[in-house]
Design a protein around this motif. Structure first.
Motif, PDB file in Angstrom:
ATOM      1  N   MET A   1       0.877  -1.351  -0.050  1.00 58.02           N
ATOM      2  CA  MET A   1      -0.056   0.101   0.038  1.00 58.02           C
ATOM      3  C   MET A   1       0.820   1.128  -0.073  1.00 58.02           C
ATOM      4  O   MET A   1       1.979   1.106   0.066  1.00 58.02           O
TER       5      MET A   1
ATOM      6  N   THR B   1       4.426   1.696   2.035  1.00 55.70           N
ATOM      7  CA  THR B   1       5.228   0.534   2.262  1.00 55.70           C
ATOM      8  C   THR B   1       6.481   0.696   2.441  1.00 55.70           C
ATOM      9  O   THR B   1       7.092   1.671   1.908  1.00 55.70           O
TER      10      THR B   1
ATOM     11  N   HIS C   1       1.686   3.845   7.952  1.00 51.27           N
ATOM     12  CA  HIS C   1       0.468   4.056   8.757  1.00 51.27           C
ATOM     13  C   HIS C   1      -0.256   2.958   9.386  1.00 51.27           C
ATOM     14  O   HIS C   1      -1.464   2.801   9.675  1.00 51.27           O
ATOM     15  N   HIS C   2       0.800   1.895   9.701  1.00 49.42           N
ATOM     16  CA  HIS C   2       0.234   0.593  10.066  1.00 49.42           C
ATOM     17  C   HIS C   2      -0.291   0.728  11.722  1.00 49.42           C
ATOM     18  O   HIS C   2      -0.803  -0.118  12.257  1.00 49.42           O
TER      19      HIS C   2
ATOM     20  N   THR D   1      -3.977   4.803  10.630  1.00 53.00           N
ATOM     21  CA  THR D   1      -5.133   4.928   9.758  1.00 53.00           C
ATOM     22  C   THR D   1      -5.291   3.398   8.911  1.00 53.00           C
ATOM     23  O   THR D   1      -6.378   3.130   8.699  1.00 53.00           O
ATOM     24  N   ASP D   2      -4.227   2.730   8.819  1.00 52.23           N
ATOM     25  CA  ASP D   2      -4.407   1.700   8.255  1.00 52.23           C
ATOM     26  C   ASP D   2      -5.188   0.624   8.944  1.00 52.23           C
ATOM     27  O   ASP D   2      -5.817  -0.406   8.531  1.00 52.23           O
TER      28      ASP D   2
ATOM     29  N   ASP E   1      -8.898   0.462   8.062  1.00 57.91           N
ATOM     30  CA  ASP E   1      -9.178   0.037   6.735  1.00 57.91           C
ATOM     31  C   ASP E   1      -9.809  -1.527   6.946  1.00 57.91           C
ATOM     32  O   ASP E   1      -9.292  -2.487   6.775  1.00 57.91           O
TER      33      ASP E   1
ATOM     34  N   VAL F   1      -1.142  -5.203  11.763  1.00 55.21           N
ATOM     35  CA  VAL F   1      -2.161  -5.452  10.869  1.00 55.21           C
ATOM     36  C   VAL F   1      -2.732  -6.852  11.250  1.00 55.21           C
ATOM     37  O   VAL F   1      -3.899  -7.080  11.247  1.00 55.21           O
TER      38      VAL F   1
END
Length: 254
Positions: free
Chosen positions: A57, A60, A128-129, A132-133, A136, A162
């Motif tokens: 994304m 990365t 952004h892990h 904001t990620d 998602d 994640v």
């Protein structure tokens, strides 16, 4: 006479400007057409191999992507093993930009219906892990769906956030980037997160500290699948000295 000269010069200037603008527009159209054509060209996935997908994304980080990608891609040059098809997946086929500024064209759009079966998912770290990620829902649900049938789920650096958000690390031991250990413990207090190790293998989940040590975590999975000799061969091709016993790690169960 002067008026005629001025008029002629204006006509020539206008003509050159239009020609230059036309060339720029034509070049832009050609470039965009090439990008979209290439982005729609899916890689050849050979039968009888592990399908290894890299979740990418915007933002990365290069190393957490390229380190395991190199290790796994090089299995294609080893005989008498079940080699790996390596490819990238994103929520688009348009170019994405890594944190360091490289542009990548994803191989597959994970929101589409033609996604191949994934045996191994690799989640490199992204900018952004930690924030904001994790909001998602489409991406998090994709990870959950892959987890149902994947043989291995792996992460590097903050990619562990994640996996944790998807709930797949519940009741598992894991690790992440050293300076983000406390942040991960605060965000996911139910998890057993280890520090001072470079990777953790618990069940089908392998989480690593990331950075240049992403090579070690990838080589460990190679050794787990193919044995120490193949792992050393893959490491040697990248001028890496590989000895599992020299790498701080935790193996919970297999």
């Amino acid at each position: 006479m002067k008026q005629l000269i001025y008029s002629t010069l204006l006509i020539l200037l206008f003509s050159c400007t239009n020609t230059s603008t036309s060339k720029i527009n034509d070049n832009q159209i050609t470039r965009e057409s090439s990008i979209h054509a290439f982005a729609k060209a899916t890689p050849e996935l050979k039968e009888g191999r592990y399908n290894v997908a890299f979740l990418i994304m915007d933002g990365t980080y290069n190393t957490e992507l390229t380190a395991p990608f190199d290790i796994f891609q090089h299995t294609q040059y080893r005989e008498n093993i079940k080699q790996m098809n390596v490819f990238t997946v994103a929520n688009t086929l348009d170019p994405i930009r890594t944190f360091e500024g490289m542009y990548l064209l994803p191989d597959f759009d994970y929101t589409a219906s033609d996604l191949p079966k994934i045996d191994i998912l690799v989640v490199p770290s992204a900018e952004h892990h930690l924030d904001t990620d994790l909001e998602d829902e489409i991406m998090i649900n994709f990870v959950k769906e892959v987890d149902e049938n994947a043989l291995f789920m792996t992460s590097h650096c903050d990619g562990a956030f994640v996996l944790a958000k998807a709930g797949v690390l519940d009741h598992k031991v894991s690790t992440t980037f050293p300076s983000d250990i406390n942040k991960m413990r605060e965000t996911f207090p139910q998890l057993d997160i280890r520090k001072e190790v470079l990777f953790v293998h618990d069940g089908k989940y392998i989480t690593s500290a990331g950075g240049a040590k992403s090579f070690e975590a990838a080589l460990y999975l190679a050794e787990h699948l193919y044995g120490a000799e193949i792992a050393r061969s893959l490491a040697g091709g990248l001028v890496i000295d590989w000895k599992l016993e020299d790498v701080p790690h935790v193996i919970i169960k297999q």
